[in-house]
Design a protein around this motif. Sequence first.
Motif, PDB file in Angstrom:
ATOM      1  N   UNK A 185       1.995  14.536   7.588  1.00 29.25           N
ATOM      2  CA  UNK A 185       1.419  15.660   6.861  1.00 29.25           C
ATOM      3  C   UNK A 185       2.498  16.569   6.301  1.00 29.25           C
ATOM      4  N   UNK A 186       3.641  16.610   6.959  1.00 32.21           N
ATOM      5  CA  UNK A 186       4.736  17.477   6.522  1.00 32.21           C
ATOM      6  C   UNK A 186       5.527  16.903   5.355  1.00 32.21           C
ATOM      7  N   UNK A 187       5.283  15.629   5.007  1.00 32.36           N
ATOM      8  CA  UNK A 187       5.996  15.027   3.893  1.00 32.36           C
ATOM      9  C   UNK A 187       5.195  13.882   3.305  1.00 32.36           C
ATOM     10  N   UNK A 188       4.173  14.223   2.543  1.00 32.56           N
ATOM     11  CA  UNK A 188       3.320  13.198   1.954  1.00 32.56           C
ATOM     12  C   UNK A 188       4.082  12.300   0.987  1.00 32.56           C
ATOM     13  N   UNK A 189       5.193  12.796   0.435  1.00 34.01           N
ATOM     14  CA  UNK A 189       5.991  12.005  -0.504  1.00 34.01           C
ATOM     15  C   UNK A 189       6.539  10.726   0.124  1.00 34.01           C
ATOM     16  N   UNK A 190       6.682  10.712   1.444  1.00 36.82           N
ATOM     17  CA  UNK A 190       7.302   9.569   2.108  1.00 36.82           C
ATOM     18  C   UNK A 190       6.542   8.269   1.916  1.00 36.82           C
ATOM     19  N   UNK A 191       5.261   8.352   1.623  1.00 40.30           N
ATOM     20  CA  UNK A 191       4.455   7.138   1.517  1.00 40.30           C
ATOM     21  C   UNK A 191       4.403   6.582   0.099  1.00 40.30           C
ATOM     22  N   UNK A 192       4.988   7.280  -0.858  1.00 35.70           N
ATOM     23  CA  UNK A 192       4.874   6.860  -2.264  1.00 35.70           C
ATOM     24  C   UNK A 192       5.436   5.463  -2.484  1.00 35.70           C
ATOM     25  N   UNK A 193       6.619   5.178  -1.948  1.00 39.78           N
ATOM     26  CA  UNK A 193       7.220   3.857  -2.169  1.00 39.78           C
ATOM     27  C   UNK A 193       6.390   2.755  -1.527  1.00 39.78           C
ATOM     28  N   UNK A 194       5.822   3.029  -0.363  1.00 43.56           N
ATOM     29  CA  UNK A 194       4.968   2.045   0.310  1.00 43.56           C
ATOM     30  C   UNK A 194       3.728   1.775  -0.529  1.00 43.56           C
ATOM     31  N   UNK A 195       3.126   2.826  -1.051  1.00 43.81           N
ATOM     32  CA  UNK A 195       1.933   2.664  -1.888  1.00 43.81           C
ATOM     33  C   UNK A 195       2.243   1.861  -3.140  1.00 43.81           C
ATOM     34  N   UNK A 196       3.369   2.163  -3.775  1.00 50.24           N
ATOM     35  CA  UNK A 196       3.726   1.490  -5.027  1.00 50.24           C
ATOM     36  C   UNK A 196       4.004   0.012  -4.810  1.00 50.24           C
ATOM     37  N   UNK A 197       4.771  -0.312  -3.780  1.00 52.58           N
ATOM     38  CA  UNK A 197       5.123  -1.714  -3.521  1.00 52.58           C
ATOM     39  C   UNK A 197       3.916  -2.556  -3.148  1.00 52.58           C
ATOM     40  N   UNK A 198       2.957  -1.939  -2.471  1.00 52.37           N
ATOM     41  CA  UNK A 198       1.827  -2.711  -1.951  1.00 52.37           C
ATOM     42  C   UNK A 198       0.495  -2.365  -2.611  1.00 52.37           C
ATOM     43  N   UNK A 199       0.534  -1.613  -3.714  1.00 55.22           N
ATOM     44  CA  UNK A 199      -0.673  -1.305  -4.495  1.00 55.22           C
ATOM     45  C   UNK A 199      -1.731  -0.584  -3.659  1.00 55.22           C
ATOM     46  N   UNK A 200      -1.311   0.211  -2.689  1.00 56.80           N
ATOM     47  CA  UNK A 200      -2.259   0.822  -1.767  1.00 56.80           C
ATOM     48  C   UNK A 200      -3.098   1.897  -2.442  1.00 56.80           C
ATOM     49  N   UNK A 201      -4.358   1.987  -1.999  1.00 56.70           N
ATOM     50  CA  UNK A 201      -5.285   2.902  -2.636  1.00 56.70           C
ATOM     51  C   UNK A 201      -5.710   4.091  -1.808  1.00 56.70           C
ATOM     52  N   UNK A 202      -5.176   4.240  -0.575  1.00 58.11           N
ATOM     53  CA  UNK A 202      -5.610   5.340   0.277  1.00 58.11           C
ATOM     54  C   UNK A 202      -4.496   5.765   1.221  1.00 58.11           C
ATOM     55  N   UNK A 203      -4.544   7.045   1.611  1.00 60.68           N
ATOM     56  CA  UNK A 203      -3.508   7.633   2.461  1.00 60.68           C
ATOM     57  C   UNK A 203      -4.169   8.464   3.558  1.00 60.68           C
ATOM     58  N   UNK A 204      -3.580   8.409   4.754  1.00 58.51           N
ATOM     59  CA  UNK A 204      -4.005   9.259   5.859  1.00 58.51           C
ATOM     60  C   UNK A 204      -2.856  10.190   6.227  1.00 58.51           C
ATOM     61  N   UNK A 205      -3.088  11.494   6.186  1.00 65.99           N
ATOM     62  CA  UNK A 205      -2.082  12.485   6.540  1.00 65.99           C
ATOM     63  C   UNK A 205      -2.200  12.787   8.033  1.00 65.99           C
ATOM     64  N   UNK A 206      -1.160  12.459   8.792  1.00 66.55           N
ATOM     65  CA  UNK A 206      -1.235  12.663  10.236  1.00 66.55           C
ATOM     66  C   UNK A 206      -0.205  13.680  10.707  1.00 66.55           C
ATOM     67  N   UNK A 207      -0.417  14.164  11.916  1.00 64.26           N
ATOM     68  CA  UNK A 207       0.469  15.170  12.487  1.00 64.26           C
ATOM     69  C   UNK A 207      -0.198  16.537  12.469  1.00 64.26           C
ATOM     70  N   UNK A 208       0.598  17.574  12.660  1.00 65.45           N
ATOM     71  CA  UNK A 208       0.104  18.943  12.698  1.00 65.45           C
ATOM     72  C   UNK A 208       0.976  19.805  11.791  1.00 65.45           C
ATOM     73  N   UNK A 209       0.360  20.712  11.046  1.00 66.93           N
ATOM     74  CA  UNK A 209       1.130  21.554  10.133  1.00 66.93           C
ATOM     75  C   UNK A 209       0.320  22.780   9.746  1.00 66.93           C
ATOM     76  N   UNK A 210       1.033  23.847   9.410  1.00 64.70           N
ATOM     77  CA  UNK A 210       0.407  25.043   8.880  1.00 64.70           C
ATOM     78  C   UNK A 210       0.812  25.276   7.444  1.00 64.70           C
ATOM     79  N   UNK A 211       1.291  24.216   6.778  1.00 64.09           N
ATOM     80  CA  UNK A 211       1.785  24.383   5.416  1.00 64.09           C
ATOM     81  C   UNK A 211       0.684  24.825   4.467  1.00 64.09           C
ATOM     82  N   UNK A 212       1.089  25.426   3.373  1.00 60.20           N
ATOM     83  CA  UNK A 212       0.119  25.997   2.435  1.00 60.20           C
ATOM     84  C   UNK A 212      -0.629  24.913   1.674  1.00 60.20           C
ATOM     85  N   UNK A 213      -1.818  25.262   1.234  1.00 66.89           N
ATOM     86  CA  UNK A 213      -2.625  24.331   0.452  1.00 66.89           C
ATOM     87  C   UNK A 213      -1.935  23.981  -0.859  1.00 66.89           C
TER      88      UNK A 213
END
Length: 399
Positions: free
Chosen positions: A77-105
């Motif tokens: 959840x603190x770094x959603x950008x980390x999954x971009x390369x995985x999504x691109x290489x494998x044509x993925x269509x969905x993401x789950x944000x895990x962990x805990x955070x108080x970051x802004x919307x």
Amino acid sequence: MTGFALTACSSGSSPETAAASPTADSRDLPGTTDTTSPTPDATTTTADPAAMCVQSALDSLSPAEKAGQLVMAGTALTSADDVVSVMTKSHLGSVFLHGRSGRSASALKREIGRLPSIEAGEATIEPLVSIDQEGGAVQSLRGGTWGRLPDARTQGEWSASRLSQETETWAKKLAAAGITMDLAPVADTVPEGFERRNPPIGVFGREFGTDAKTVSEAITTVTTALEGNGVIATVKHFPGLGRVTRNTDTSSGAVDSKTTATDAYLSPFQAGIDAGAGAVMVSSATYTRIDPDNRAVFSSKVITDLLRGSMGYDGVVMTDDVGAAKAVSDVSAGQRAVRFVQAGGDLVLTVPADQARAMMVALSRKAASDEDFQGQVDASVERVLRLKQKAGLLTCGEG
């Protein structure tokens, strides 16, 4: 999810997973470059525009892209950008944000906006973005403007009007952050006095009550409030984890020897379905009075016969985490996905993103060699695309 401190575990080094490493490129996929679309059926061409858009997108996806629509990969959840390369290489269509955070919307929405979409003919398909936001111990976004939600046990004591109002408030916050799917509400009923013996639900107060009627009423209220405010509700963990004594995330051998196909404890799930839940999450426990030979997540008796048949659910069926979960660690990553879709499921969740490619490749290969399975994949992708269209994530032409 059934647990909160998930640790990635190895599923072994089967030939399948070895061939499907996360760093491989699309050359290991059958038919990756074949985007030839079947001739639309006459009945499809005369359908309404929404149905035509779904069919057009489905027909335009490559085999690899279809498989990718059936896999949801985890990212911090603190770094959603980390999954971009995985999504691109494998044509993925969905993401789950895990962990805990108080970051802004706003910060979260900027990162979500950078997640890749897929162009399929005239259609644009954006990713589902999900989160665990139940309350209590299971509240991924907390603090700051998010505040703190009490656990479901406390929420279940509120009036229906207050529960609806509170749910609407945080659903709007999720939607404003770009989150389109909440892996909630929990429809499991924990019998009174059994709470401390029930590690996945009762120990954490994740149940709305100790009787099916109370839980059903809460599920109707929460599901309606989520869906009415732009967030897909995911009713979980079918057909119920309220009677097990082991947590499927951290233990093998979670067994429910009481729940039947006509059990009263199924009524909260039916309530969620009737209230319009976009998804139902299936547990990884075994239900000996429904299917003693298979865990629910791999059981056609649970998914196809009971959930889709007897209970009439035609929406998206997804797994609990089957990437790190101990309950399925004896099955290779790719086969977890294949067996789930064979049983009638649609969307495979893996919290460890490095399992996603093995799952997508296994689905692609099985579809290429098995015409019946290819039909199941197409049906599952169609359900996922319908859900995305409902959420505003699938548009055609000018939208």
